[in-house]
Design a protein around this motif. Sequence first.
Motif, PDB file in Angstrom:
ATOM      1  N   ASP A  89     -44.135  54.549   6.709  1.00  0.00           N
ATOM      2  CA  ASP A  89     -44.114  55.731   5.858  1.00  0.00           C
ATOM      3  C   ASP A  89     -44.814  56.889   6.560  1.00  0.00           C
ATOM      4  O   ASP A  89     -45.212  56.784   7.729  1.00  0.00           O
ATOM      5  N   ILE A  90     -45.003  58.011   5.849  1.00  0.00           N
ATOM      6  CA  ILE A  90     -45.553  59.220   6.457  1.00  0.00           C
ATOM      7  C   ILE A  90     -46.978  59.017   6.955  1.00  0.00           C
ATOM      8  O   ILE A  90     -47.447  59.719   7.846  1.00  0.00           O
ATOM      9  N   ASN A  91     -47.664  58.003   6.392  1.00  0.00           N
ATOM     10  CA  ASN A  91     -49.032  57.707   6.811  1.00  0.00           C
ATOM     11  C   ASN A  91     -49.098  56.603   7.863  1.00  0.00           C
ATOM     12  O   ASN A  91     -50.186  56.137   8.229  1.00  0.00           O
ATOM     13  N   GLY A  92     -47.936  56.121   8.331  1.00  0.00           N
ATOM     14  CA  GLY A  92     -47.893  55.076   9.354  1.00  0.00           C
ATOM     15  C   GLY A  92     -47.951  53.674   8.806  1.00  0.00           C
ATOM     16  O   GLY A  92     -48.024  52.708   9.571  1.00  0.00           O
ATOM     17  N   LYS A  93     -47.904  53.519   7.496  1.00  0.00           N
ATOM     18  CA  LYS A  93     -47.973  52.206   6.874  1.00  0.00           C
ATOM     19  C   LYS A  93     -46.573  51.610   6.783  1.00  0.00           C
ATOM     20  O   LYS A  93     -45.634  52.262   6.314  1.00  0.00           O
ATOM     21  N   PRO A  94     -46.354  50.354   7.249  1.00  0.00           N
ATOM     22  CA  PRO A  94     -45.027  49.735   7.182  1.00  0.00           C
ATOM     23  C   PRO A  94     -44.610  49.442   5.739  1.00  0.00           C
ATOM     24  O   PRO A  94     -45.417  49.003   4.920  1.00  0.00           O
ATOM     25  N   VAL A  95     -43.321  49.689   5.483  1.00  0.00           N
ATOM     26  CA  VAL A  95     -42.765  49.456   4.152  1.00  0.00           C
ATOM     27  C   VAL A  95     -41.537  48.569   4.292  1.00  0.00           C
ATOM     28  O   VAL A  95     -40.611  48.882   5.039  1.00  0.00           O
ATOM     29  N   LEU A 149     -33.423  53.999  -5.795  1.00  0.00           N
ATOM     30  CA  LEU A 149     -32.435  54.814  -5.081  1.00  0.00           C
ATOM     31  C   LEU A 149     -32.856  54.885  -3.609  1.00  0.00           C
ATOM     32  O   LEU A 149     -33.926  55.406  -3.288  1.00  0.00           O
ATOM     33  N   ILE A 150     -32.021  54.359  -2.737  1.00  0.00           N
ATOM     34  CA  ILE A 150     -32.250  54.457  -1.296  1.00  0.00           C
ATOM     35  C   ILE A 150     -31.569  55.746  -0.836  1.00  0.00           C
ATOM     36  O   ILE A 150     -30.341  55.886  -0.911  1.00  0.00           O
ATOM     37  N   HIS A 151     -32.367  56.686  -0.371  1.00  0.00           N
ATOM     38  CA  HIS A 151     -31.911  58.062  -0.161  1.00  0.00           C
ATOM     39  C   HIS A 151     -32.000  58.421   1.329  1.00  0.00           C
ATOM     40  O   HIS A 151     -33.092  58.480   1.896  1.00  0.00           O
ATOM     41  N   SER A 161     -36.979  57.414   0.347  1.00  0.00           N
ATOM     42  CA  SER A 161     -36.188  58.329   1.168  1.00  0.00           C
ATOM     43  C   SER A 161     -36.344  57.975   2.639  1.00  0.00           C
ATOM     44  O   SER A 161     -37.476  57.840   3.134  1.00  0.00           O
ATOM     45  N   ILE A 162     -35.206  57.828   3.333  1.00  0.00           N
ATOM     46  CA  ILE A 162     -35.214  57.521   4.760  1.00  0.00           C
ATOM     47  C   ILE A 162     -34.742  58.759   5.510  1.00  0.00           C
ATOM     48  O   ILE A 162     -33.601  59.209   5.325  1.00  0.00           O
ATOM     49  N   SER A 163     -35.623  59.332   6.324  1.00  0.00           N
ATOM     50  CA  SER A 163     -35.301  60.568   7.025  1.00  0.00           C
ATOM     51  C   SER A 163     -34.751  60.286   8.418  1.00  0.00           C
ATOM     52  O   SER A 163     -35.222  59.397   9.130  1.00  0.00           O
ATOM     53  N   LEU A 164     -33.742  61.097   8.802  1.00  0.00           N
ATOM     54  CA  LEU A 164     -33.216  61.043  10.164  1.00  0.00           C
ATOM     55  C   LEU A 164     -33.820  62.146  11.026  1.00  0.00           C
ATOM     56  O   LEU A 164     -33.206  62.603  11.981  1.00  0.00           O
ATOM     57  N   ASN A 188     -41.620  57.843   1.425  1.00  0.00           N
ATOM     58  CA  ASN A 188     -40.791  58.396   2.491  1.00  0.00           C
ATOM     59  C   ASN A 188     -41.020  57.613   3.777  1.00  0.00           C
ATOM     60  O   ASN A 188     -42.170  57.426   4.199  1.00  0.00           O
ATOM     61  N   VAL A 189     -39.928  57.142   4.413  1.00  0.00           N
ATOM     62  CA  VAL A 189     -40.061  56.377   5.648  1.00  0.00           C
ATOM     63  C   VAL A 189     -39.119  56.940   6.712  1.00  0.00           C
ATOM     64  O   VAL A 189     -38.136  57.621   6.393  1.00  0.00           O
TER      65      VAL A 189
END
Length: 634
Positions: free
Chosen positions: A506-512, A525-527, A559-562, A582-583
Amino acid sequence: MKKAFSFIFMLIFTLSIFAQGYVINGLLYKTGRGVATLRVYFKDGNEKIDTSAIEKDGKFYFRGMISEDVPALLTINGKKSYRLYLSPGSTIDITMGHSKEKKNGIKGSPLTDSWYSIVNPQGKEDYDVHLERLENWVINNPENIFCELSRTLNTLKGEATNTYHYRHLKERLKQMNSLQIGATAPDFAAVDMQGKNQRMSSLARQSKYTLLVFWASWSKESREIGPTLIQAYNRFKNKGFNIVSLSIDEDKNSWKQAVETDKTEWTQLFGGKKWESEAAKAYMLKAVPYNVLIDQDNKIVEFNIRAENLADRLAELTGNRGFRVEGEIAPLEEGTIVMELLKADGQKEKMATKIVNGRFVFEGEVDKVCMATLVLPTRSGEVSFFLENSLIEIDGELKDLDKVQISGSRSNDDFLQIANRCNRQKNPMQCLMNYVLDNPQSIYSPLIVSSYLAPYLNTNELREVFSKLSGEATQMYQYQLLKNHIAELDKDEALGEKVKDFTLSDINGKPVSLSNFVSQNQYTLIHFWASWDLKSTQGIKELRLLYNKYKTEGFNIISISLDDERAAWADAIKRYAMQWTNVSDLKRWNSTLVKIYNLEYIPQNILVDKNGRIVAKNLSCEDLNQRLLLKFAK
């Protein structure tokens, strides 16, 4: 000498009291050169006809002398007419065709303003209310000058009975009563192209139905309907139909030259004298083109049939409905040609015929407009067009099928106009998309979507556009093709299967872990999105509203960002207040998730339940809201 001068002065002064000038200044935009006609009606039963040339800049001018208020009729190029009231000493300015509506109108004549305020519908009153209001007005204002045009002659009295129209209206009404459907058509004589005198009654007796067409070489609209008349004539000439055209031209040479240019086969007559010819007076002609359909017994069947409706009307009368496709594709001289009719519900109907001496003919009938495809011999090519019940002519060459000429199908012509207009735009695809969105019921929209837009739309966009199609559009063959295509796409999405698992930071570096995340919520919702994608960011506000609305019910978002830049990603999360998880692996299109989920575009989304099974894909925010509303209502 002084007495004589005084007498002349008094005479001029007296005349100036009883007769003053009127002036009409006209300005017509987008009209070009032409002729304006002014008919002024006097109380003694006489009328004055004046003409003015319409200059290249659209200007025209009238002036004359009158001693009292009088009605007048202004006609532009023999087509559009405007009612005016002239007053002594008045100057009337007329502007028509300006792009700014408020600049158009008739100014300088209070009487004319009053006329239109009375006869035009007020507010949203319907026809019956409008008619009742006019009749009540006539009853309550029997002496008003406007009552000269009323059909309630017996109620008129006083000044209103001393008008041009009152003197002639009863006679005109008698003539109008004779011009009724079922009445005997007025007879007249006129010369043909060979200078021979012809009587209309004799010509009408030679065919089951004869269309008497009034026209003029200088009338643009008269000439424009020529091709449509030719098509109707060719289709029904062997079934008891004929046309007789009568020109109101004053110049025979102009008439003959126009006939030769237009290449018509039927009888052409010359009336001369414009509106004052025997025929024009007999049929109370006020504008051209105008037509009267007459049967073999010289009875009037119908008045002023629109050219585009003529073939349908004749088909009803002669019992010969259907289409006839005639064609020639050079150099094909022989062989079998097939025509496929692409009908509603994805159904096809095939017809086959032989090419004889290079020509082929198909005849049949369709319930509604449909697409047709000509399959040439030995599969040497295809020609597609919109088919309707009319005479359709096809002409072209095998080496250049894209330039084959198709005439006689109004639907095909309309479609080509849409395509050609959009091809001239800077962004043709956007122009076509705008047409579909503005005309979702159009028979052309499914074809535009399937043949032009589909390759440029992602799955979600295609679904959205398809869902808007309605009315006649749903009856077209291409609508069913689109429906089947989208059904196949739905199968490929494997609804009900388990979503593919992954683990990202995620945005803090924590694995999700996705599987762990979705198990904690009723629905997730997978976004898929990116900060650099405009469509992605445009939809976040609505997504945020849904998150806040349903998060306490058991709904969550991941939310998965590219993105490939952490700073831009983090800034967008903060800017759009994306409070959910957010990941990203910050690898843009090289992300492992692109391969796992076969991503070809963003934004995309997948709705899954707590077991990770796919409920839906690529929902709009509106659809997502409806889904969640139903799910949580249970």
